[in-house]
Design a protein around this motif. Sequence first.
Motif, PDB file in Angstrom:
ATOM      1  N   GLN A   1      34.469  77.739  24.964  1.00  0.00           N
ATOM      2  CA  GLN A   1      33.536  77.985  23.866  1.00  0.00           C
ATOM      3  C   GLN A   1      32.743  76.739  23.523  1.00  0.00           C
ATOM      4  OE1 GLN A   1      35.066  80.060  20.412  1.00  0.00           O
ATOM      5  NE2 GLN A   1      36.524  81.223  21.650  1.00  0.00           N
ATOM      6  N   THR A   2      33.368  75.562  23.633  1.00  0.00           N
ATOM      7  CA  THR A   2      32.641  74.315  23.375  1.00  0.00           C
ATOM      8  C   THR A   2      31.495  74.143  24.364  1.00  0.00           C
ATOM      9  OG1 THR A   2      34.610  73.246  22.445  1.00  0.00           O
ATOM     10  CG2 THR A   2      32.867  71.801  23.263  1.00  0.00           C
TER      11      THR A   2
ATOM     12  N   LEU B   1      27.103  74.084  23.500  1.00  0.00           N
ATOM     13  CA  LEU B   1      26.405  72.809  23.611  1.00  0.00           C
ATOM     14  C   LEU B   1      24.907  72.977  23.356  1.00  0.00           C
ATOM     15  CD1 LEU B   1      28.133  71.289  26.774  1.00  0.00           C
ATOM     16  CD2 LEU B   1      28.341  70.471  24.414  1.00  0.00           C
TER      17      LEU B   1
ATOM     18  N   LEU C   1      37.825  74.740  25.189  1.00  0.00           N
ATOM     19  CA  LEU C   1      36.782  74.083  25.969  1.00  0.00           C
ATOM     20  C   LEU C   1      35.694  75.055  26.415  1.00  0.00           C
ATOM     21  CD1 LEU C   1      35.657  71.545  27.232  1.00  0.00           C
ATOM     22  CD2 LEU C   1      37.155  71.911  29.202  1.00  0.00           C
TER      23      LEU C   1
ATOM     24  N   GLN D   1      36.113  67.916  20.734  1.00  0.00           N
ATOM     25  CA  GLN D   1      35.384  68.958  20.006  1.00  0.00           C
ATOM     26  C   GLN D   1      36.037  70.329  20.136  1.00  0.00           C
ATOM     27  OE1 GLN D   1      32.855  67.426  18.349  1.00  0.00           O
ATOM     28  NE2 GLN D   1      33.591  65.670  19.533  1.00  0.00           N
ATOM     29  N   SER D   2      36.922  70.483  21.118  1.00  0.00           N
ATOM     30  CA  SER D   2      37.423  71.822  21.457  1.00  0.00           C
ATOM     31  C   SER D   2      38.832  72.101  20.949  1.00  0.00           C
ATOM     32  CB  SER D   2      37.387  72.006  22.978  1.00  0.00           C
ATOM     33  OG  SER D   2      38.353  71.182  23.606  1.00  0.00           O
TER      34      SER D   2
ATOM     35  N   LEU E   1      34.305  66.162  24.994  1.00  0.00           N
ATOM     36  CA  LEU E   1      34.348  67.626  24.977  1.00  0.00           C
ATOM     37  C   LEU E   1      35.681  68.139  24.442  1.00  0.00           C
ATOM     38  CD1 LEU E   1      32.676  68.316  28.438  1.00  0.00           C
ATOM     39  CD2 LEU E   1      31.674  68.821  26.187  1.00  0.00           C
TER      40      LEU E   1
ATOM     41  N   ARG F   1      24.471  67.850  20.693  1.00  0.00           N
ATOM     42  CA  ARG F   1      25.840  67.665  21.187  1.00  0.00           C
ATOM     43  C   ARG F   1      25.832  67.041  22.583  1.00  0.00           C
ATOM     44  NH1 ARG F   1      26.265  72.767  18.533  1.00  0.00           N
ATOM     45  NH2 ARG F   1      27.755  72.724  16.800  1.00  0.00           N
TER      46      ARG F   1
END
Length: 331
Positions: A281-282, A286, A279, A273-274, A270, A290
């Motif tokens: 918004q990540t 999802l 985090l 990806q952020s 996570l 993902r």
Amino acid sequence: MAPNLDVRVAVAGEALIDLISDAQGMFTPCLGGAVYNLSRALSRQGIVTTYLNPLSGDRFGRSLASQLQADHVHIAHEAPVQAPTSLAVVNLNHAGHPDYAFYREGVADRQLNSDTLHECCNAYPQLEVVCTGALALDPRDTNIYVPWLEKQKAQGRSVVVDANLRPSVMPDLPAYRQMVMTGLRVADIIKVSDEDLQHLQVSGSNPLEQAKKLLHQTSASLLALTLGADGAWLLTPSGQSVFAREATPLRVADTVGAGDSFLAGLLTWLLMQSKQAGLTQTLQALDVSRLEQALQHALASASLCVQQQGCVPPTLDHIQDWIQRYPCVHA
């Protein structure tokens, strides 16, 4: 030493020595504690992490500190305290599953308060995530961890809680369940096992149904449900759910630290990806694809751990190689 300004994750909770039994009744000391393991596992996957609790100046405490340093975990409290290190006696059954007995009165990692935790976190301008769980959810430590989590969440940091219940060592089970639920209700990301759900007495005919019910009793954006050798689920409050398991059985040495490595793998994916969006918004972005990628990374982290004795968290390179060679089964 000045705090590492690049710290993204702060971890708080027990650091202890696991005395692991063998078939002859002898015990081997291994460094452990769920959140201590989590800090090491995150750092070994390249996430800059700080461990917030004090460590003892005794021999065990020095070993715990040395291993954190070897794994490049920042130690928030560099000065050791005089209190002794926590101990856990670990008996393994025929499947390598651990049963614990803890010795934690007057120990080093409990020599702190919520203000100390909060001040430590405020020293890290890049801090995004705070994590706790396991023995930190002891109701006798409510005034330490709950106010800290609430303050961190109010400041916009994501809260991660691993239920990781140890009911056999809690004298007041109703109070313990209440404390665990209090922690889970603050969390943005929750990890529970099928055993945790039983101990929490969540209603439902199976672990998945129980996990869905638990998720909707909280404000969390993501819940991870682990089922041991039977795989794991990721659930979101919008109703998305993905499952994965290893395609073939593993050669299990023991399961010590498996859940901690799983959670570290999930958080690592996570956070990778952020880097741009953050985090929060990540988590909001999802989708099933993902979620499957995140779960595969988490599952590989646990699978590599259980093939070692004690908690030996894998590195990011080892995880990525494992995923390439042994892709998991999704459903």
